[in-house]
Design a protein around this motif. Structure first.
Motif, PDB file in Angstrom:
ATOM      1  N   ASP A  14       0.833  -1.202   0.000  1.00 30.37           N
ATOM      2  CA  ASP A  14       0.000   0.000   0.000  1.00 30.37           C
ATOM      3  C   ASP A  14       0.869   1.253   0.000  1.00 30.37           C
ATOM      4  N   ALA A  15       1.961   1.222   0.740  1.00 31.08           N
ATOM      5  CA  ALA A  15       2.860   2.382   0.779  1.00 31.08           C
ATOM      6  C   ALA A  15       3.434   2.672  -0.602  1.00 31.08           C
ATOM      7  N   LEU A  16       3.765   1.631  -1.356  1.00 29.96           N
ATOM      8  CA  LEU A  16       4.276   1.833  -2.713  1.00 29.96           C
ATOM      9  C   LEU A  16       3.237   2.505  -3.611  1.00 29.96           C
ATOM     10  N   ARG A  17       1.987   2.061  -3.515  1.00 34.65           N
ATOM     11  CA  ARG A  17       0.936   2.668  -4.331  1.00 34.65           C
ATOM     12  C   ARG A  17       0.747   4.141  -3.983  1.00 34.65           C
ATOM     13  N   VAL A  18       0.724   4.443  -2.700  1.00 34.30           N
ATOM     14  CA  VAL A  18       0.520   5.826  -2.274  1.00 34.30           C
ATOM     15  C   VAL A  18       1.720   6.682  -2.662  1.00 34.30           C
ATOM     16  N   ARG A  19       2.929   6.167  -2.467  1.00 29.80           N
ATOM     17  CA  ARG A  19       4.139   6.914  -2.856  1.00 29.80           C
ATOM     18  C   ARG A  19       4.164   7.165  -4.364  1.00 29.80           C
ATOM     19  N   SER A  20       3.713   6.196  -5.138  1.00 35.09           N
ATOM     20  CA  SER A  20       3.660   6.353  -6.586  1.00 35.09           C
ATOM     21  C   SER A  20       2.678   7.454  -6.981  1.00 35.09           C
ATOM     22  N   GLN A  21       1.516   7.461  -6.354  1.00 35.75           N
ATOM     23  CA  GLN A  21       0.526   8.498  -6.640  1.00 35.75           C
ATOM     24  C   GLN A  21       1.048   9.877  -6.233  1.00 35.75           C
ATOM     25  N   ARG A  22       1.735   9.935  -5.103  1.00 37.06           N
ATOM     26  CA  ARG A  22       2.292  11.216  -4.648  1.00 37.06           C
ATOM     27  C   ARG A  22       3.373  11.691  -5.614  1.00 37.06           C
ATOM     28  N   ALA A  23       4.187  10.772  -6.122  1.00 40.74           N
ATOM     29  CA  ALA A  23       5.227  11.138  -7.081  1.00 40.74           C
ATOM     30  C   ALA A  23       4.606  11.741  -8.342  1.00 40.74           C
ATOM     31  N   GLU A  24       3.483  11.198  -8.790  1.00 39.44           N
ATOM     32  CA  GLU A  24       2.811  11.745  -9.963  1.00 39.44           C
ATOM     33  C   GLU A  24       2.339  13.178  -9.716  1.00 39.44           C
ATOM     34  N   LEU A  25       1.777  13.428  -8.543  1.00 40.88           N
ATOM     35  CA  LEU A  25       1.330  14.780  -8.225  1.00 40.88           C
ATOM     36  C   LEU A  25       2.503  15.753  -8.156  1.00 40.88           C
ATOM     37  N   LEU A  26       3.584  15.339  -7.496  1.00 40.14           N
ATOM     38  CA  LEU A  26       4.741  16.218  -7.357  1.00 40.14           C
ATOM     39  C   LEU A  26       5.395  16.485  -8.710  1.00 40.14           C
ATOM     40  N   ALA A  27       5.446  15.472  -9.568  1.00 42.76           N
ATOM     41  CA  ALA A  27       5.998  15.668 -10.905  1.00 42.76           C
ATOM     42  C   ALA A  27       5.107  16.614 -11.709  1.00 42.76           C
ATOM     43  N   SER A  28       3.806  16.503 -11.553  1.00 41.21           N
ATOM     44  CA  SER A  28       2.886  17.413 -12.222  1.00 41.21           C
ATOM     45  C   SER A  28       3.097  18.845 -11.751  1.00 41.21           C
ATOM     46  N   ASN A  29       3.354  19.009 -10.454  1.00 40.97           N
ATOM     47  CA  ASN A  29       3.640  20.346  -9.929  1.00 40.97           C
ATOM     48  C   ASN A  29       4.873  20.937 -10.597  1.00 40.97           C
ATOM     49  N   MET A  30       5.935  20.139 -10.693  1.00 42.94           N
ATOM     50  CA  MET A  30       7.172  20.639 -11.293  1.00 42.94           C
ATOM     51  C   MET A  30       6.983  20.940 -12.781  1.00 42.94           C
ATOM     52  N   ALA A  31       6.187  20.127 -13.458  1.00 46.58           N
ATOM     53  CA  ALA A  31       5.947  20.347 -14.886  1.00 46.58           C
ATOM     54  C   ALA A  31       5.138  21.619 -15.127  1.00 46.58           C
ATOM     55  N   ASN A  32       4.338  22.006 -14.149  1.00 47.50           N
ATOM     56  CA  ASN A  32       3.488  23.189 -14.295  1.00 47.50           C
ATOM     57  C   ASN A  32       4.020  24.391 -13.529  1.00 47.50           C
ATOM     58  N   ALA A  33       5.310  24.429 -13.283  1.00 48.47           N
ATOM     59  CA  ALA A  33       5.910  25.523 -12.520  1.00 48.47           C
ATOM     60  C   ALA A  33       5.723  26.873 -13.206  1.00 48.47           C
ATOM     61  N   ASP A  34       5.584  26.894 -14.520  1.00 46.44           N
ATOM     62  CA  ASP A  34       5.428  28.143 -15.258  1.00 46.44           C
ATOM     63  C   ASP A  34       4.010  28.363 -15.772  1.00 46.44           C
ATOM     64  N   THR A  35       3.064  27.525 -15.351  1.00 49.47           N
ATOM     65  CA  THR A  35       1.683  27.647 -15.803  1.00 49.47           C
ATOM     66  C   THR A  35       0.950  28.680 -14.945  1.00 49.47           C
ATOM     67  N   PRO A  36       0.403  29.722 -15.563  1.00 49.11           N
ATOM     68  CA  PRO A  36      -0.314  30.739 -14.779  1.00 49.11           C
ATOM     69  C   PRO A  36      -1.490  30.142 -14.012  1.00 49.11           C
ATOM     70  N   ASN A  37      -1.662  30.575 -12.776  1.00 52.67           N
ATOM     71  CA  ASN A  37      -2.758  30.191 -11.878  1.00 52.67           C
ATOM     72  C   ASN A  37      -2.760  28.713 -11.495  1.00 52.67           C
ATOM     73  N   TYR A  38      -1.668  28.000 -11.742  1.00 52.95           N
ATOM     74  CA  TYR A  38      -1.598  26.592 -11.323  1.00 52.95           C
ATOM     75  C   TYR A  38      -1.344  26.551  -9.821  1.00 52.95           C
ATOM     76  N   LYS A  39      -2.050  25.702  -9.131  1.00 50.81           N
ATOM     77  CA  LYS A  39      -1.895  25.548  -7.681  1.00 50.81           C
ATOM     78  C   LYS A  39      -1.210  24.220  -7.393  1.00 50.81           C
ATOM     79  N   ALA A  40      -0.119  24.269  -6.629  1.00 52.76           N
ATOM     80  CA  ALA A  40       0.642  23.068  -6.285  1.00 52.76           C
ATOM     81  C   ALA A  40      -0.231  22.118  -5.466  1.00 52.76           C
ATOM     82  N   GLN A  41      -0.199  20.834  -5.823  1.00 54.60           N
ATOM     83  CA  GLN A  41      -1.037  19.822  -5.186  1.00 54.60           C
ATOM     84  C   GLN A  41      -0.176  18.793  -4.471  1.00 54.60           C
ATOM     85  N   ASP A  42      -0.757  18.171  -3.450  1.00 58.02           N
ATOM     86  CA  ASP A  42      -0.086  17.097  -2.718  1.00 58.02           C
ATOM     87  C   ASP A  42      -1.165  16.279  -2.020  1.00 58.02           C
ATOM     88  N   ILE A  43      -0.768  15.172  -1.435  1.00 58.31           N
ATOM     89  CA  ILE A  43      -1.673  14.374  -0.621  1.00 58.31           C
ATOM     90  C   ILE A  43      -1.024  14.165   0.744  1.00 58.31           C
TER      91      ILE A  43
END
Length: 134
Positions: A14-43
């Motif tokens: 279960d920890a692997l699944r949750v860590r994987s999902q969190r990694a996707e969110l954090l990577a999405s945050n980094m990919a959208n660092a220059d996107t106007p009005n983007y709000k950083a997400q996490d779990i």
């Protein structure tokens, strides 16, 4: 006596699944660092892991029949609710991503993911040795 893999491998799957999902969110945050009005997400890892271990989702109702409609068709597929990170400094374009914070969170999550993989690998090698009678 049958082997119950859920109790044998513990919380690590279960920890692997949750860590994987969190990694996707954090990577999405980094990919959208220059996107106007983007709000950083996490779990919240602890809360999400607790939900994963219980086999439930906080926004999902239990159904008693397979003909029941899905309760949340636009579900994000995560085991926990998305939280938004508070910006450490104001941005002119409304973006709340701080690249240094996101990179640090991503690396910390990656190290913890690797640790869960090693624990899980150790559990499987122990079970393999036990089955072989070593």
């Amino acid at each position: 006596m049958p082997i119950n893999f859920d109790s044998a491998i513990g919380v690590h799957a279960d920890a692997l699944r949750v860590r994987s999902q969190r990694a996707e969110l954090l990577a999405s945050n980094m990919a959208n660092a220059d996107t106007p009005n983007y709000k950083a997400q996490d779990i919240d890892f602890k809360e999400t892991l607790k939900n994963a271990m219980a086999g439930s989702s906080p926004s999902q109702l239990n159904t008693t029949n397979n003909k029941h409609y899905a309760t949340n068709p636009e579900s994000n597929g995560l085991m926990g609710p998305i939280q938004y990170r508070v910006a450490t400094q104001d941005s002119l374009d409304g973006n709340s991503v701080d690249e240094e914070v996101e990179q640090a969170q991503f690396m910390q999550n990656a190290v913890q993911y690797q640790a869960s993989l090693q624990f899980l690998g150790g559990k499987f090698s122990s079970m393999t040795r036990a089955l072989k009678g070593e």
